[in-house]
Write a protein that holds these residues in place. Structure first.
Motif, PDB file in Angstrom:
ATOM      1  N   MET A 183       0.835  -1.201   0.000  1.00 28.64           N
ATOM      2  CA  MET A 183       0.000   0.000   0.000  1.00 28.64           C
ATOM      3  C   MET A 183       0.871   1.253   0.000  1.00 28.64           C
TER       4      MET A 183
ATOM      5  N   ARG B 251       2.333   1.819  -3.466  1.00 35.10           N
ATOM      6  CA  ARG B 251       1.322   2.338  -4.400  1.00 35.10           C
ATOM      7  C   ARG B 251       1.050   3.821  -4.159  1.00 35.10           C
ATOM      8  N   ARG B 252       0.975   4.220  -2.885  1.00 31.79           N
ATOM      9  CA  ARG B 252       0.676   5.632  -2.596  1.00 31.79           C
ATOM     10  C   ARG B 252       1.808   6.541  -3.081  1.00 31.79           C
TER      11      ARG B 252
ATOM     12  N   GLU C 216       1.604   6.800  -6.841  1.00 35.15           N
ATOM     13  CA  GLU C 216       0.495   7.665  -7.253  1.00 35.15           C
ATOM     14  C   GLU C 216       0.863   9.148  -7.124  1.00 35.15           C
ATOM     15  N   ALA C 217       1.713   9.456  -6.141  1.00 38.47           N
ATOM     16  CA  ALA C 217       2.126  10.841  -5.930  1.00 38.47           C
ATOM     17  C   ALA C 217       3.242  11.268  -6.875  1.00 38.47           C
TER      18      ALA C 217
ATOM     19  N   LEU D  33       6.086   8.886   4.427  1.00 39.96           N
ATOM     20  CA  LEU D  33       4.887   8.082   4.663  1.00 39.96           C
ATOM     21  C   LEU D  33       5.150   7.159   5.842  1.00 39.96           C
TER      22      LEU D  33
ATOM     23  N   THR E  58       1.160  11.688   6.735  1.00 38.20           N
ATOM     24  CA  THR E  58       0.344  10.714   6.013  1.00 38.20           C
ATOM     25  C   THR E  58       0.803   9.322   6.425  1.00 38.20           C
TER      26      THR E  58
ATOM     27  N   ILE F 213      -0.284   4.864   7.054  1.00 34.93           N
ATOM     28  CA  ILE F 213      -1.144   3.693   6.930  1.00 34.93           C
ATOM     29  C   ILE F 213      -1.604   3.334   8.339  1.00 34.93           C
TER      30      ILE F 213
ATOM     31  N   LEU G 118      -5.567   4.284   4.607  1.00 34.65           N
ATOM     32  CA  LEU G 118      -4.622   5.390   4.480  1.00 34.65           C
ATOM     33  C   LEU G 118      -5.215   6.649   5.089  1.00 34.65           C
TER      34      LEU G 118
ATOM     35  N   GLU H 166      -4.571  10.561   5.077  1.00 33.52           N
ATOM     36  CA  GLU H 166      -3.854  11.611   4.334  1.00 33.52           C
ATOM     37  C   GLU H 166      -3.737  12.869   5.201  1.00 33.52           C
TER      38      GLU H 166
END
Length: 354
Positions: free
Chosen positions: A193, A196-197, A200-201, A295, A311, A313, A348, A350
Protein backbone atom coordinates in the motif's frame (compact mmCIF):
# COMPACT_ATOMS: atom_id res chain seq x y z
CA UNK A 1 -8.26 0.05 1.97
CA UNK A 2 -7.42 -3.63 2.30
CA UNK A 3 -10.14 -6.23 1.94
CA UNK A 4 -10.22 -8.27 5.20
CA UNK A 5 -11.70 -11.20 3.28
CA UNK A 6 -8.70 -11.34 0.94
CA UNK A 7 -5.53 -10.46 2.86
CA UNK A 8 -2.18 -11.78 1.76
CA UNK A 9 -0.42 -13.94 4.32
CA UNK A 10 2.78 -12.73 5.96
CA UNK A 11 5.77 -15.02 5.49
CA UNK A 12 6.75 -14.96 9.16
CA UNK A 13 10.19 -16.39 9.82
CA UNK A 14 10.35 -19.42 12.12
CA UNK A 15 13.51 -19.50 14.21
CA UNK A 16 15.17 -22.47 15.96
CA UNK A 17 16.19 -22.07 19.60
CA UNK A 18 19.35 -20.03 20.29
CA UNK A 19 22.21 -22.28 21.49
CA UNK A 20 23.23 -22.52 25.13
CA UNK A 21 19.83 -22.01 26.72
CA UNK A 22 17.29 -24.31 28.32
CA UNK A 23 14.37 -25.13 26.03
CA UNK A 24 10.96 -23.69 26.79
CA UNK A 25 9.49 -27.13 26.15
CA UNK A 26 11.64 -28.72 28.83
CA UNK A 27 11.78 -28.17 32.58
CA UNK A 28 12.41 -24.52 33.49
CA UNK A 29 15.85 -23.94 35.07
CA UNK A 30 15.91 -24.01 38.88
CA UNK A 31 17.52 -21.41 41.08
CA UNK A 32 20.05 -24.01 42.27
CA UNK A 33 21.21 -24.52 38.68
CA UNK A 34 21.62 -20.79 38.20
CA UNK A 35 23.62 -20.63 41.44
CA UNK A 36 25.87 -23.52 40.38
CA UNK A 37 26.66 -21.95 37.01
CA UNK A 38 27.39 -18.60 38.64
CA UNK A 39 29.52 -20.18 41.41
CA UNK A 40 27.40 -18.80 44.24
CA UNK A 41 24.79 -20.03 46.69
CA UNK A 42 21.05 -20.08 45.85
CA UNK A 43 20.45 -17.45 48.55
CA UNK A 44 22.82 -15.09 46.69
CA UNK A 45 20.83 -15.55 43.48
CA UNK A 46 17.65 -14.85 45.40
CA UNK A 47 19.22 -11.75 46.94
CA UNK A 48 20.18 -10.42 43.48
CA UNK A 49 16.59 -10.83 42.34
CA UNK A 50 15.02 -9.29 45.45
CA UNK A 51 17.65 -6.93 46.89
CA UNK A 52 20.36 -6.38 44.23
CA UNK A 53 21.95 -3.50 46.16
CA UNK A 54 23.05 -5.99 48.82
CA UNK A 55 25.29 -7.93 46.39
CA UNK A 56 28.62 -6.60 45.14
CA UNK A 57 28.70 -5.44 41.54
CA UNK A 58 30.90 -8.17 40.00
CA UNK A 59 28.92 -10.98 41.62
CA UNK A 60 25.62 -9.35 40.68
CA UNK A 61 26.68 -8.94 37.04
CA UNK A 62 27.87 -12.57 36.85
CA UNK A 63 24.57 -13.85 38.21
CA UNK A 64 22.54 -11.64 35.88
CA UNK A 65 24.52 -12.98 32.92
CA UNK A 66 23.63 -16.54 33.90
CA UNK A 67 19.97 -15.59 34.41
CA UNK A 68 19.90 -14.04 30.92
CA UNK A 69 21.62 -17.06 29.36
CA UNK A 70 19.33 -19.65 30.97
CA UNK A 71 16.07 -17.73 30.77
CA UNK A 72 15.49 -18.27 34.49
CA UNK A 73 12.52 -16.36 35.91
CA UNK A 74 11.19 -16.39 39.46
CA UNK A 75 7.43 -16.66 39.62
CA UNK A 76 5.67 -14.72 42.37
CA UNK A 77 2.20 -15.75 41.14
CA UNK A 78 2.70 -19.50 41.03
CA UNK A 79 1.72 -20.47 44.57
CA UNK A 80 -1.43 -18.34 44.53
CA UNK A 81 -2.75 -19.82 41.29
CA UNK A 82 -1.70 -23.45 41.54
CA UNK A 83 -5.16 -24.93 41.86
CA UNK A 84 -8.55 -24.41 40.29
CA UNK A 85 -9.49 -22.62 37.11
CA UNK A 86 -7.71 -19.30 36.85
CA UNK A 87 -9.49 -16.08 36.02
CA UNK A 88 -6.15 -14.56 34.98
CA UNK A 89 -5.39 -13.75 31.35
CA UNK A 90 -1.82 -12.76 30.50
CA UNK A 91 -1.06 -10.19 27.80
CA UNK A 92 2.54 -9.97 26.62
CA UNK A 93 3.35 -6.60 25.00
CA UNK A 94 6.35 -6.11 22.72
CA UNK A 95 6.91 -2.52 23.90
CA UNK A 96 4.90 -0.79 26.62
CA UNK A 97 5.78 2.62 25.12
CA UNK A 98 3.84 1.88 21.93
CA UNK A 99 0.57 3.79 21.73
CA UNK A 100 -0.97 1.14 19.46
CA UNK A 101 -0.07 -1.73 21.79
CA UNK A 102 -1.47 0.28 24.70
CA UNK A 103 -4.77 0.86 22.92
CA UNK A 104 -5.06 -2.83 22.08
CA UNK A 105 -4.33 -4.06 25.60
CA UNK A 106 -6.67 -1.52 27.24
CA UNK A 107 -9.48 -2.59 24.90
CA UNK A 108 -8.61 -6.25 25.55
CA UNK A 109 -8.85 -5.73 29.32
CA UNK A 110 -11.99 -3.59 29.09
CA UNK A 111 -13.77 -6.42 27.27
CA UNK A 112 -12.59 -9.18 29.61
CA UNK A 113 -12.84 -7.54 33.03
CA UNK A 114 -16.66 -7.20 33.10
CA UNK A 115 -16.75 -10.98 32.57
CA UNK A 116 -14.73 -11.59 35.73
CA UNK A 117 -11.24 -11.91 34.25
CA UNK A 118 -8.08 -10.16 35.43
CA UNK A 119 -5.49 -9.14 32.83
CA UNK A 120 -1.80 -9.22 33.76
CA UNK A 121 0.62 -7.44 31.40
CA UNK A 122 4.28 -8.27 30.74
CA UNK A 123 6.81 -6.78 28.30
CA UNK A 124 8.96 -8.93 26.02
CA UNK A 125 10.96 -6.00 24.56
CA UNK A 126 11.36 -7.94 21.28
CA UNK A 127 13.76 -10.24 23.21
CA UNK A 128 13.71 -13.98 22.55
CA UNK A 129 15.34 -14.61 25.94
CA UNK A 130 12.63 -12.66 27.77
CA UNK A 131 9.95 -14.35 25.68
CA UNK A 132 11.25 -17.79 26.66
CA UNK A 133 11.37 -16.88 30.36
CA UNK A 134 7.85 -15.45 30.33
CA UNK A 135 6.41 -18.47 28.55
CA UNK A 136 8.11 -20.74 31.08
CA UNK A 137 6.43 -18.75 33.87
CA UNK A 138 3.00 -19.57 32.43
CA UNK A 139 3.33 -23.13 33.75
CA UNK A 140 3.24 -21.77 37.27
CA UNK A 141 0.69 -19.02 36.72
CA UNK A 142 -1.69 -21.37 34.89
CA UNK A 143 -3.68 -18.55 33.23
CA UNK A 144 -6.98 -19.03 31.47
CA UNK A 145 -5.41 -17.73 28.24
CA UNK A 146 -2.53 -15.70 26.85
CA UNK A 147 -2.35 -12.92 24.24
CA UNK A 148 0.68 -11.50 22.42
CA UNK A 149 1.06 -8.19 20.57
CA UNK A 150 2.93 -10.09 17.89
CA UNK A 151 3.38 -13.61 16.62
CA UNK A 152 5.74 -16.19 18.07
CA UNK A 153 8.77 -16.87 15.85
CA UNK A 154 10.80 -19.24 18.03
CA UNK A 155 9.75 -22.82 17.30
CA UNK A 156 10.43 -23.90 20.90
CA UNK A 157 8.04 -21.25 22.20
CA UNK A 158 5.35 -22.22 19.71
CA UNK A 159 5.59 -25.80 20.91
CA UNK A 160 5.60 -24.78 24.58
CA UNK A 161 2.48 -22.65 24.17
CA UNK A 162 0.65 -25.40 22.29
CA UNK A 163 1.48 -27.83 25.11
CA UNK A 164 -0.10 -25.56 27.74
CA UNK A 165 -3.55 -26.49 26.47
CA UNK A 166 -4.97 -22.96 26.90
CA UNK A 167 -6.25 -20.48 24.30
CA UNK A 168 -3.41 -18.53 22.66
CA UNK A 169 -4.08 -15.33 20.71
CA UNK A 170 -1.42 -13.85 18.43
CA UNK A 171 -1.80 -10.42 16.82
CA UNK A 172 -0.07 -7.79 14.63
CA UNK A 173 0.90 -10.13 11.78
CA UNK A 174 -1.00 -12.53 9.51
CA UNK A 175 0.87 -15.84 9.13
CA UNK A 176 -0.58 -18.96 7.54
CA UNK A 177 0.14 -21.05 10.64
CA UNK A 178 -0.79 -19.33 13.91
CA UNK A 179 -0.50 -21.38 17.09
CA UNK A 180 -4.21 -21.01 17.78
CA UNK A 181 -6.32 -17.84 17.33
CA UNK A 182 -5.14 -14.80 15.36
CA UNK A 183 -6.19 -11.16 15.02
CA UNK A 184 -3.59 -10.02 12.54
CA UNK A 185 -2.39 -7.19 10.36
CA UNK A 186 -1.29 -8.13 6.82
CA UNK A 187 2.09 -6.39 7.01
CA UNK A 188 3.20 -7.25 3.50
CA UNK A 189 -0.02 -5.64 2.24
CA UNK A 190 0.85 -2.51 4.25
CA UNK A 191 4.21 -2.28 2.50
CA UNK A 192 2.54 -2.70 -0.88
CA UNK A 193 0.00 0.00 0.00
CA UNK A 194 2.87 2.36 0.83
CA UNK A 195 4.56 1.73 -2.51
CA UNK A 196 1.32 2.34 -4.40
CA UNK A 197 0.68 5.63 -2.60
CA UNK A 198 4.18 6.92 -3.32
CA UNK A 199 3.87 5.90 -6.96
CA UNK A 200 0.50 7.67 -7.25
CA UNK A 201 2.13 10.84 -5.93
CA UNK A 202 4.70 10.68 -8.73
CA UNK A 203 7.70 9.63 -6.64
CA UNK A 204 10.18 7.28 -8.30
CA UNK A 205 13.35 7.26 -6.16
CA UNK A 206 12.28 5.98 -2.76
CA UNK A 207 13.79 4.69 0.47
CA UNK A 208 12.75 2.47 3.38
CA UNK A 209 13.38 2.95 7.09
CA UNK A 210 12.32 0.25 9.55
CA UNK A 211 13.27 -2.67 11.73
CA UNK A 212 15.40 -5.26 9.96
CA UNK A 213 13.50 -8.15 11.52
CA UNK A 214 10.01 -9.09 12.62
CA UNK A 215 7.09 -7.05 11.34
CA UNK A 216 9.37 -4.31 10.02
CA UNK A 217 10.96 -6.82 7.67
CA UNK A 218 7.52 -8.02 6.53
CA UNK A 219 6.51 -4.46 5.63
CA UNK A 220 9.86 -3.94 3.89
CA UNK A 221 9.38 -7.09 1.80
CA UNK A 222 5.89 -6.02 0.72
CA UNK A 223 7.27 -2.59 -0.15
CA UNK A 224 10.08 -4.15 -2.20
CA UNK A 225 7.76 -6.41 -4.19
CA UNK A 226 5.24 -3.69 -5.02
CA UNK A 227 7.97 -1.14 -5.78
CA UNK A 228 9.49 -3.48 -8.36
CA UNK A 229 6.09 -4.00 -9.99
CA UNK A 230 5.44 -0.24 -10.08
CA UNK A 231 8.86 0.69 -11.44
CA UNK A 232 10.05 2.44 -8.28
CA UNK A 233 13.75 2.52 -7.52
CA UNK A 234 14.49 1.75 -3.85
CA UNK A 235 17.64 3.83 -3.47
CA UNK A 236 18.39 2.91 0.15
CA UNK A 237 17.09 0.75 3.00
CA UNK A 238 18.00 1.89 6.52
CA UNK A 239 17.66 -0.89 9.09
CA UNK A 240 16.84 -0.01 12.70
CA UNK A 241 17.20 -2.19 15.79
CA UNK A 242 15.03 -1.58 18.85
CA UNK A 243 12.78 1.49 18.48
CA UNK A 244 12.51 3.49 21.69
CA UNK A 245 11.42 6.94 20.57
CA UNK A 246 11.54 9.80 18.08
CA UNK A 247 15.32 9.98 18.37
CA UNK A 248 15.57 6.70 16.46
CA UNK A 249 13.64 8.19 13.55
CA UNK A 250 15.85 11.29 13.53
CA UNK A 251 18.99 9.15 13.55
CA UNK A 252 17.74 6.88 10.75
CA UNK A 253 16.70 9.87 8.62
CA UNK A 254 20.12 11.44 9.20
CA UNK A 255 21.75 8.20 8.08
CA UNK A 256 19.61 8.26 4.93
CA UNK A 257 20.59 11.84 4.07
CA UNK A 258 24.24 11.12 4.79
CA UNK A 259 24.22 8.54 1.98
CA UNK A 260 24.11 11.52 -0.38
CA UNK A 261 21.88 10.08 -3.10
CA UNK A 262 18.74 11.88 -4.19
CA UNK A 263 15.56 10.41 -2.75
CA UNK A 264 12.02 11.61 -3.55
CA UNK A 265 10.20 9.86 -0.71
CA UNK A 266 10.72 7.54 2.24
CA UNK A 267 8.43 4.90 3.74
CA UNK A 268 8.96 4.52 7.50
CA UNK A 269 7.51 1.24 8.74
CA UNK A 270 6.77 2.73 12.18
CA UNK A 271 5.23 6.10 13.03
CA UNK A 272 7.81 6.87 15.71
CA UNK A 273 10.41 6.61 12.97
CA UNK A 274 8.30 8.64 10.54
CA UNK A 275 7.59 11.40 13.06
CA UNK A 276 11.26 11.55 13.99
CA UNK A 277 12.12 11.80 10.29
CA UNK A 278 9.72 14.74 9.88
CA UNK A 279 11.25 16.53 12.86
CA UNK A 280 14.77 16.01 11.51
CA UNK A 281 13.70 17.19 8.04
CA UNK A 282 12.37 20.43 9.52
CA UNK A 283 15.53 20.89 11.58
CA UNK A 284 17.55 20.66 8.36
CA UNK A 285 15.36 23.17 6.54
CA UNK A 286 13.82 20.62 4.17
CA UNK A 287 10.30 21.16 2.88
CA UNK A 288 8.02 18.12 3.18
CA UNK A 289 6.74 16.91 0.78
CA UNK A 290 8.29 19.30 -1.78
CA UNK A 291 11.90 18.25 -1.10
CA UNK A 292 11.14 14.78 0.23
CA UNK A 293 7.88 13.01 1.07
CA UNK A 294 7.42 10.91 4.22
CA UNK A 295 4.89 8.08 4.66
CA UNK A 296 4.41 6.29 7.98
CA UNK A 297 2.70 3.29 9.52
CA UNK A 298 0.71 3.14 12.74
CA UNK A 299 -0.84 6.59 13.23
CA UNK A 300 0.22 7.89 16.65
CA UNK A 301 -1.12 11.08 18.23
CA UNK A 302 1.90 13.17 17.24
CA UNK A 303 1.31 12.38 13.56
CA UNK A 304 -1.74 14.64 13.57
CA UNK A 305 -0.06 17.51 15.44
CA UNK A 306 3.24 17.92 13.62
CA UNK A 307 3.52 20.21 10.55
CA UNK A 308 2.93 18.98 7.96
CA UNK A 309 0.70 16.25 9.31
CA UNK A 310 2.04 12.75 8.72
CA UNK A 311 0.34 10.71 6.01
CA UNK A 312 0.24 7.19 7.37
CA UNK A 313 -1.14 3.69 6.93
CA UNK A 314 -3.45 3.11 9.86
CA UNK A 315 -5.66 0.49 11.50
CA UNK A 316 -7.94 0.28 14.52
CA UNK A 317 -5.61 -0.84 17.31
CA UNK A 318 -8.40 -0.86 19.89
CA UNK A 319 -10.38 -3.21 17.63
CA UNK A 320 -7.45 -5.65 17.65
CA UNK A 321 -7.74 -5.96 21.44
CA UNK A 322 -11.54 -6.07 21.47
CA UNK A 323 -11.78 -8.77 18.78
CA UNK A 324 -9.08 -10.82 20.51
CA UNK A 325 -11.03 -10.66 23.78
CA UNK A 326 -14.29 -11.58 22.06
CA UNK A 327 -12.66 -14.63 20.47
CA UNK A 328 -11.26 -15.62 23.83
CA UNK A 329 -14.61 -15.27 25.64
CA UNK A 330 -16.31 -17.37 22.97
CA UNK A 331 -13.68 -20.09 23.25
CA UNK A 332 -13.83 -20.18 27.06
CA UNK A 333 -17.62 -20.42 26.97
CA UNK A 334 -17.43 -23.45 24.69
CA UNK A 335 -18.83 -21.66 21.64
CA UNK A 336 -17.76 -23.09 18.30
CA UNK A 337 -15.89 -20.35 16.44
CA UNK A 338 -16.84 -19.89 12.79
CA UNK A 339 -13.54 -18.08 12.18
CA UNK A 340 -10.52 -17.84 14.46
CA UNK A 341 -8.16 -16.08 12.04
CA UNK A 342 -9.22 -12.49 11.48
CA UNK A 343 -7.36 -9.83 9.48
CA UNK A 344 -7.80 -6.22 10.58
CA UNK A 345 -8.45 -3.68 7.84
CA UNK A 346 -5.73 -1.21 6.83
CA UNK A 347 -6.52 2.28 5.54
CA UNK A 348 -4.62 5.39 4.48
CA UNK A 349 -4.82 8.62 6.50
CA UNK A 350 -3.85 11.61 4.33
CA UNK A 351 -2.32 14.56 6.19
CA UNK A 352 0.05 16.24 3.74
CA UNK A 353 3.50 14.66 4.06
CA UNK A 354 3.29 12.78 0.72
Amino acid sequence: MTDPAKPNYDDVVRIPAPPGRASATGRPPRIAEVAERAGVSPITVSRVLRHPQKVNRKTRERILEVIEATGYASNPHARALRSGRSNVVVAFVSNILSQQFGLAVRSFAATLEPEGFEVLVGQTSYSYVKEVAMIQSLRGIRPAAVMFTGVIELEENRAALAELGIPVIETWAFPRDPIDMLVGLPNADAGAMAARRLAEAGHRRVAFIGRSSGRGALRRDGFRTAAAQLGLDIVHEIGVGEITGLIDGRAAFTALLDRGDRVDAVFCANDLLATGALIEARARGLSVPRDLAVLGFGDNDVADQITPGLTTISFDAAAVGRIAAELLLARLSGTQLAEQRIAVDLFLVERGSV
